[in-house]
Design an enzyme around this catalytic site. Structure first.
Site, PDB file in Angstrom:
ATOM      1  N   GLY A  13      71.284 -33.210  14.440  1.00 24.86           N
ATOM      2  CA  GLY A  13      70.041 -32.777  15.086  1.00 24.86           C
ATOM      3  C   GLY A  13      69.625 -31.346  14.789  1.00 24.86           C
ATOM      4  CG  ASN A  15      65.337 -31.462  10.400  1.00 23.60           C
ATOM      5  OD1 ASN A  15      64.474 -30.723   9.923  1.00 23.60           O
ATOM      6  ND2 ASN A  15      66.303 -31.996   9.677  1.00 23.60           N
ATOM      7  CG  LEU A  88      62.941 -50.887   9.724  1.00 23.34           C
ATOM      8  CD1 LEU A  88      62.500 -49.974   8.575  1.00 23.34           C
ATOM      9  CD2 LEU A  88      63.129 -52.311   9.204  1.00 23.34           C
ATOM     10  CB  ILE A  89      60.253 -47.691  13.536  1.00 21.68           C
ATOM     11  CG1 ILE A  89      60.818 -46.273  13.436  1.00 21.68           C
ATOM     12  CG2 ILE A  89      59.336 -47.821  14.747  1.00 21.68           C
ATOM     13  CD1 ILE A  89      61.681 -45.826  14.600  1.00 21.68           C
ATOM     14  CG  ASN A 103      61.390 -40.443   8.665  1.00 17.68           C
ATOM     15  OD1 ASN A 103      62.278 -39.947   9.377  1.00 17.68           O
ATOM     16  ND2 ASN A 103      61.646 -40.953   7.478  1.00 17.68           N
ATOM     17  CG  HIS A 105      63.163 -39.695   2.770  1.00 17.01           C
ATOM     18  ND1 HIS A 105      64.014 -40.646   3.274  1.00 17.01           N
ATOM     19  CD2 HIS A 105      63.444 -39.602   1.450  1.00 17.01           C
ATOM     20  CE1 HIS A 105      64.770 -41.112   2.289  1.00 17.01           C
ATOM     21  NE2 HIS A 105      64.438 -40.491   1.173  1.00 17.01           N
ATOM     22  CG  ASP A 146      62.388 -43.942   3.457  1.00 19.96           C
ATOM     23  OD1 ASP A 146      62.335 -43.362   4.553  1.00 19.96           O
ATOM     24  OD2 ASP A 146      63.447 -44.251   2.899  1.00 19.96           O
ATOM     25  CD  GLU A 175      65.333 -32.273   6.051  1.00 20.35           C
ATOM     26  OE1 GLU A 175      65.113 -33.410   5.640  1.00 20.35           O
ATOM     27  OE2 GLU A 175      66.345 -31.985   6.713  1.00 20.35           O
TER      28      GLU A 175
HETATM   29  C1  GAR Z   1      67.870 -34.716   7.475  1.00 19.73           C
HETATM   30  O1  GAR Z   1      68.127 -34.169   6.196  1.00 19.73           O
HETATM   31  C2  GAR Z   1      66.810 -35.799   7.379  1.00 19.73           C
HETATM   32  O2  GAR Z   1      65.861 -35.600   6.374  1.00 19.73           O
HETATM   33  C3  GAR Z   1      67.647 -37.007   7.059  1.00 19.73           C
HETATM   34  O3  GAR Z   1      68.804 -36.860   7.830  1.00 19.73           O
HETATM   35  C4  GAR Z   1      69.104 -35.474   7.985  1.00 19.73           C
HETATM   36  C5  GAR Z   1      69.375 -35.199   9.453  1.00 19.73           C
HETATM   37  O4  GAR Z   1      69.827 -33.892   9.633  1.00 19.73           O
HETATM   38  N1  GAR Z   1      66.918 -38.215   7.363  1.00 19.73           N
HETATM   39  C6  GAR Z   1      67.043 -39.341   6.670  1.00 19.73           C
HETATM   40  O5  GAR Z   1      67.815 -39.462   5.724  1.00 19.73           O
HETATM   41  C7  GAR Z   1      66.161 -40.470   7.149  1.00 19.73           C
HETATM   42  N2  GAR Z   1      66.042 -41.494   6.155  1.00 19.73           N
HETATM   43  P1  GAR Z   1      69.845 -33.230  11.070  1.00 19.73           P
HETATM   44  O6  GAR Z   1      70.527 -34.225  12.027  1.00 19.73           O
HETATM   45  O7  GAR Z   1      70.650 -31.990  10.898  1.00 19.73           O
HETATM   46  O8  GAR Z   1      68.426 -32.972  11.478  1.00 19.73           O
END
Ligand code: GAR
Length: 188
Positions: A13, A15, A88-89, A103, A105, A146, A175
């Site tokens: 988490g 992000n 998947l949603i 989302n 990616h 995606d 991100e």
């Molecule tokens: C992030 O890099 C995000 O882009 C990716 O998971 C990571 C989560 O990091 N998401 C996907 O791959 C979705 N398909 P975080 O938990 O540190 O935010």
């Protein structure tokens, strides 16, 4: 009334934390709940730190009931933000919140997207293919992995010595720099 965000996160988490930070005491936007499919997701702890409510659900509830739709409607949520959410949603959620689910990616879609392409799997594949650049994609969510309309992309260069972990770090930096800003921009 402030615009109301729900965050969905499955793991660490980082992000989610940036988003929680950005909208803590924001004049026009607030995070009202963080939802997770994973009871041990560190993202839940991050939400608690910001005194944001949390909710954990299992696969059967998520895929086969309207409980999550009802929870989000009761909370009058305006935008669903997926931040490292790995399921998947389902169709009922997409239909209840048209163009209100986004989302992030960790690659430049349409490359390195689709089922199984998430987290370190993406960065390992980028390394294996000796890509010289990668990046991030922020996009609307539909019922396919995606594939929704792209809102924003940003790139970074890679060097041949970058390990998958270095690639992940570069992508995370992008991100964190962009996701909260792009979310804010959707409401302006
Ligand atoms: C992030 O890099 C995000 O882009 C990716 O998971 C990571 C989560 O990091 N998401 C996907 O791959 C979705 N398909 P975080 O938990 O540190 O935010």
């Amino acid at each position: 009334m402030k615009k109301r965000i729900a965050i969905f996160a499955s793991g660490s988490g980082t992000n989610a934390e940036e988003i929680l930070k950005k909208f803590h005491h924001h004049p026009a936007i607030e995070v009202v709940v963080l939802l997770s499919n994973n009871p041990s997701a560190f993202a839940l702890k991050r939400a608690e730190k910001f005194e944001v409510e949390t909710s954990v659900f299992d696969k059967q509830t998520f895929k086969n009931t309207d409980q999550i739709v009802s929870l989000l409607q009761d909370k009058k949520v305006d935008l669903l933000v997926l931040a490292g959410f790995m399921w998947l949603i389902p169709k009922n959620l997409v239909n209840a919140f048209p163009n209100k689910i986004i989302n992030i990616h960790p690659a430049l879609l349409p490359k390195y997207g689709g089922k199984g392409m998430y987290g370190m799997h993406v960065h390992n594949a980028i390394k294996e293919n000796k890509e010289t650049e990668t990046g991030i994609t922020i996009h609307y969510v539909n019922e396919h992995y995606d594939e929704g309309q792209i809102i924003f992309q940003a790139k970074c260069n890679l060097s041949p010595s970058d390990a998958p972990e270095d690639i992940a770090n570069k992508v995370h930096q992008l991100e964190h720099a962009h996701y909260p800003e792009i979310i804010e921009g959707l409401f302006l």
